[in-house]
Design an enzyme around this catalytic site. Structure first.
Site, mmCIF file in Angstrom:
data_model
loop_
_atom_site.group_PDB
_atom_site.id
_atom_site.type_symbol
_atom_site.label_atom_id
_atom_site.label_comp_id
_atom_site.label_asym_id
_atom_site.label_seq_id
_atom_site.Cartn_x
_atom_site.Cartn_y
_atom_site.Cartn_z
ATOM 1 N N ASP A 137 -4.166 -3.758 0.270
ATOM 2 C CA ASP A 137 -5.318 -3.288 0.519
ATOM 3 C C ASP A 137 -6.613 -4.013 0.599
ATOM 4 O OD1 ASP A 137 -3.323 -1.229 1.350
ATOM 5 O OD2 ASP A 137 -3.993 0.183 -0.206
ATOM 6 N N GLU A 142 -3.683 2.751 10.989
ATOM 7 C CA GLU A 142 -4.628 2.751 9.760
ATOM 8 C C GLU A 142 -5.425 1.579 9.330
ATOM 9 O OE1 GLU A 142 -1.637 4.109 6.717
ATOM 10 O OE2 GLU A 142 -0.639 2.151 6.662
HETATM 11 C C1 6LW Z 1 -3.034 2.442 2.436
HETATM 12 C C2 6LW Z 1 -2.717 2.142 3.848
HETATM 13 C C3 6LW Z 1 -1.644 1.180 3.569
HETATM 14 O O1 6LW Z 1 -3.988 3.410 2.250
HETATM 15 O O2 6LW Z 1 -1.099 1.663 2.492
HETATM 16 O O3 6LW Z 1 -0.564 -0.627 3.877
HETATM 17 C C4 6LW Z 1 -1.984 2.729 1.781
HETATM 18 N N1 6LW Z 1 -1.545 0.307 4.104
HETATM 19 O O4 6LW Z 1 -3.558 1.602 4.664
HETATM 20 C C5 6LW Z 1 -1.744 2.710 0.212
HETATM 21 O O5 6LW Z 1 -1.983 1.616 -0.178
#
Ligand code: 6LW
Length: 524
Positions: free
Chosen positions: A22, A176
């Protein structure tokens, strides 16, 4: 590091190997700063500095005081700190993240990114992956997974407007990791979707107004490795940065799985760097490779220097280096560098490695083939070196009462694999990992048995072998070799990766030094 060193026109990925997921990046003048998730480990949110986007040095941890980071001892593994964003605005650095163990987002600020960072301002908003942006009026917006934005007062956490729905990607799972950027007349919105595993993808939309409506880019996702043979997989969770020379780049996470089928990844999710081009006003990037060619005229990227090879910590300094992390917290009374000067003394708190809260001081495993060694004096206690993913997945090389043991815990199973008497006093212990050479698909069972890569109990097509050595008067003795698959994300689940840890589970023990050595091989 690879045996093949990159030339001046190339650089090696991942730029931050091992459990560094991240990533978020910002530039101030000629300096770049990058932060990553830290989950249940303390201190939280490692922060790195670079002048070229390729070579990163850890300058601290953003959340390095217990008052900033509450990691309840009973929190699940892979709870804690998710997905930070770092930005520079109005002469200050701003970091926003979610502590899922307490279910709150928090903002901290600093004038010096090496710290100290402020106490947190909490934001009681839903979702994960908060990101900050300031509009042309100077108003602050936080954008979260989903994807939606809120206008906030970042100094108090007060919500002034919202939720404002943004754009949720192309319909993939889990929209996300949103980030908003003011570029020219547009607000660009980067979103990841498809989940953080092999479906991971990065998509983009833009609007003239920060409140939308957002128009999707012509090619979405514009970066994904899903359903490809690329050695780097799960590419996503990206953040854009413009370099000093005007070129554009993205940092993002990816995984490097090893073994035949199915492959296993053991280093967690790592940070990669990829150049970005703009075509008709939209970003274009990828694929993400382990050796990348930098576009012509991109001075920020330099060749990575040869790996220094020796990563010894003698514990001679006044404090612990920022790369040392401890699961669930590191109480003051659990460690000392002064009780026995030049040694790290650890005190047990009655907890075993199978439970949250044991005394462990660890560093990330950053190379597939590497060796970690310690010289430990267990005194009358029980101490050792562990390779762990979490409390339910760890291999330990432990010494107590004049005996060295190799132990393994995987899920509900616990076993002692080997033991040997050693003289009283200090002992040198090593845990090494070795990635398997893949046998050709036509290999016979006899080939597999004959393969030197196939010690007892290890499946040759698996990812790696973990070996356990003790130094004796007659030289190093390998006590056991175990299959590394059981310490992979595919088995343990979760968002982290492997770490090597010094630990004590009874009494007190002192560590004279800790060595971490990548083995020169192109499998790293
Ligand atoms: C993070 C989300 C993700 O919050 O995994 O790969 C989660 N993306 O954006 C935890 O790292």
């Amino acid at each position: 590091m690879s045996a093949t060193q990159p030339s001046a026109q190339t650089y090696r990925n991942p730029v931050l190997p091992g459990f560094h997921p991240d990533p978020s990046v910002c530039r101030v003048g000629e300096d770049y700063y990058l932060v990553c998730s830290s989950f249940e480990y303390f201190p939280g949110v490692p922060i790195f500095h670079s002048r070229d986007l390729v070579n990163w040095r850890q300058i601290g941890n953003v959340l390095d005081r217990a008052g900033q980071l509450d990691l309840a001892a009973d929190a699940d593994a892979s709870g804690g700190v998710y997905a930070p964003t770092i930005r520079h605005h109005d002469g200050r650095f701003w970091m926003v993240t979610t502590n899922v163990s307490i279910g709150r987002h928090l903002i901290v600020t600093a004038t010096d990114p090496a710290g100290p960072w402020s106490d947190p301002v909490y934001l009681d908003l839903p979702h994960i992956d908060p990101s900050l942006a300031w509009d042309d009026n100077g108003d602050c917006w936080v954008t979260v997974s989903g994807v939606e934005s809120y206008r906030i007062d970042p100094t108090t956490g007060t919500v002034l407007e919202g939720p404002v729905p943004m754009w949720s990607g192309t319909g993939g799972q889990y929209p996300e990791a949103p980030h908003l950027y003011r570029i020219g007349e547009w607000w660009y919105l980067l979103v990841s979707e498809g989940g953080t595993h092999t479906g991971h993808a990065v998509s983009v939309a833009r609007s003239r107004d920060i409140r939308g409506p957002f128009e999707p880019g012509p090619v979405n996702p514009f970066l994904t490795h899903r359903s490809t043979n690329q050695p780097v997989q799960a590419t996503g969770h990206a953040d854009l940065v413009q370099a000093v020379d005007g070129s554009w780049w993205m940092v993002l996470l990816g995984i490097r799985a090893k073994g035949q089928w199915p492959p296993y990844h053991v280093l967690g999710r790592e940070t990669f760097l990829v150049p970005v081009r703009w075509v008709d006003g939209w970003p274009v990037a990828g694929p993400v490779a382990e050796v990348m060619t930098a576009p012509a005229g991109s001075p920020p990227v330099q060749a990575a220097p040869p790996d220094p090879g020796d990563h010894r910590d003698d514990f001679d300094g006044a404090g612990l280096a920022p790369g040392w992390i401890s699961p669930r917290g590191r109480p003051e009374k659990s460690w000392s560098l002064t009780e026995r000067p030049g040694w790290l003394t650890l005190h047990a708190d009655g907890t075993t490695l199978d439970r949250a809260g044991a005394t462990v001081v660890a560093r990330r495993q950053q190379h597939h083939d590497c060796r970690a060694s310690v010289h430990v004096d267990p005194g009358a206690g029980r101490a050792g070196l562990t390779l762990r993913v979490d409390e339910a997945h760890h291999y330990d090389l432990e010494v107590s009462d004049g005996t060295v043991r190799v132990l393994g815990r995987v899920g509900p199973f616990r076993q002692v694999f080997a033991e040997q008497r050693v003289p009283a006093g200090g002992v040198t212990l090593t845990i090494a990992t070795r990635t398997h050479h893949l046998l050709p698909p036509t290999a016979t069972a006899a080939d597999q048995v004959a393969s030197p890569e196939a010690p007892f109990g290890v499946r040759p097509a698996g990812c790696d072998t973990v070996s356990f050595e003790v130094q004796t008067h007659d030289g190093p003795v390998v006590l056991a070799e175990l299959d590394g698959r059981y310490l992979s994300t595919e088995v343990a689940a979760g968002f982290t990766g492997r770490v090597f840890g010094m630990y004590v589970t009874k009494g007190s023990a002192a560590f004279d030094w800790f060595d971490y050595l990548p083995v020169p091989t192109d499998r790293n």
